[in-house]
Design a protein around this motif. Sequence first.
Motif, PDB file in Angstrom:
ATOM      1  N   LEU A   1       0.873   6.854  -6.692  1.00 48.47           N
ATOM      2  CA  LEU A   1      -0.255   7.776  -6.868  1.00 48.47           C
ATOM      3  C   LEU A   1       0.144   9.222  -6.590  1.00 48.47           C
ATOM      4  CD1 LEU A   1      -3.111   5.652  -5.301  1.00 48.47           C
ATOM      5  CD2 LEU A   1      -2.793   6.212  -7.727  1.00 48.47           C
ATOM      6  N   LYS A   2       0.978   9.439  -5.589  1.00 48.17           N
ATOM      7  CA  LYS A   2       1.448  10.808  -5.297  1.00 48.17           C
ATOM      8  C   LYS A   2       2.260  11.355  -6.464  1.00 48.17           C
ATOM      9  CE  LYS A   2       1.758  10.574  -0.257  1.00 48.17           C
ATOM     10  NZ  LYS A   2       2.679  10.538   0.888  1.00 48.17           N
TER      11      LYS A   2
ATOM     12  N   LEU B   1       0.824  -1.211   0.000  1.00 46.25           N
ATOM     13  CA  LEU B   1       0.000   0.000   0.000  1.00 46.25           C
ATOM     14  C   LEU B   1       0.860   1.263   0.000  1.00 46.25           C
ATOM     15  CD1 LEU B   1      -2.815  -1.120   2.450  1.00 46.25           C
ATOM     16  CD2 LEU B   1      -3.011  -0.763  -0.018  1.00 46.25           C
ATOM     17  N   LYS B   2       1.951   1.250   0.738  1.00 48.16           N
ATOM     18  CA  LYS B   2       2.860   2.405   0.736  1.00 48.16           C
ATOM     19  C   LYS B   2       3.442   2.619  -0.651  1.00 48.16           C
ATOM     20  CE  LYS B   2       4.296   2.595   5.565  1.00 48.16           C
ATOM     21  NZ  LYS B   2       5.425   2.461   6.510  1.00 48.16           N
ATOM     22  N   ARG B   3       3.821   1.523  -1.305  1.00 47.79           N
ATOM     23  CA  ARG B   3       4.381   1.613  -2.650  1.00 47.79           C
ATOM     24  C   ARG B   3       3.339   2.185  -3.614  1.00 47.79           C
ATOM     25  NH1 ARG B   3       6.932  -2.756  -2.168  1.00 47.79           N
ATOM     26  NH2 ARG B   3       5.286  -4.180  -2.768  1.00 47.79           N
ATOM     27  N   ALA B   4       2.100   1.695  -3.517  1.00 41.78           N
ATOM     28  CA  ALA B   4       1.035   2.202  -4.386  1.00 41.78           C
ATOM     29  C   ALA B   4       0.759   3.670  -4.094  1.00 41.78           C
ATOM     30  CB  ALA B   4      -0.236   1.375  -4.183  1.00 41.78           C
ATOM     31  N   ASN B   5       0.801   4.051  -2.840  1.00 39.21           N
ATOM     32  CA  ASN B   5       0.572   5.439  -2.450  1.00 39.21           C
ATOM     33  C   ASN B   5       1.639   6.354  -3.052  1.00 39.21           C
ATOM     34  OD1 ASN B   5      -1.051   7.265  -1.199  1.00 39.21           O
ATOM     35  ND2 ASN B   5      -0.200   6.951   0.848  1.00 39.21           N
ATOM     36  N   GLU B   6       2.875   5.927  -3.030  1.00 35.95           N
ATOM     37  CA  GLU B   6       3.956   6.731  -3.622  1.00 35.95           C
ATOM     38  C   GLU B   6       3.759   6.900  -5.126  1.00 35.95           C
ATOM     39  OE1 GLU B   6       6.411   8.468  -2.126  1.00 35.95           O
ATOM     40  OE2 GLU B   6       5.388   7.867  -0.282  1.00 35.95           O
TER      41      GLU B   6
END
Length: 108
Positions: free
Chosen positions: A90-91, A83-88
């Motif tokens: 998306l940012k 999820l952190k990787r996906a969030n980065e």
Amino acid sequence: MPRPSPYPAELRKRAVRMVAEVRPEYDTEWAAMKAVASKLGIGTTETVRKWVRQDQIDSGTRPGTTTEESAQVKALKKEVAELKRANEILKAAASFFAAELDRPLLRS
């Protein structure tokens, strides 16, 4: 990632059962574990001790983190990392598109 155990699960269960069975024949639990490790050809007595302790934790007779709880924590940590990787990603995409929107239009 930890390396897989060279000992099959059935051997581990058998060793734990044997320690419980032969414990009354020895002065200490360690002596019983040492005898079982020797009989089954397990490298060290410490290995058998860890199996016995984990079995005690899993059965609820000893406090600690059960095997099931450890697996859940591991799965949740993996999910958090994804999820952190996906969030980065998306940012980064959001900032890219925001920069595109802020750029003035060129008209011919």
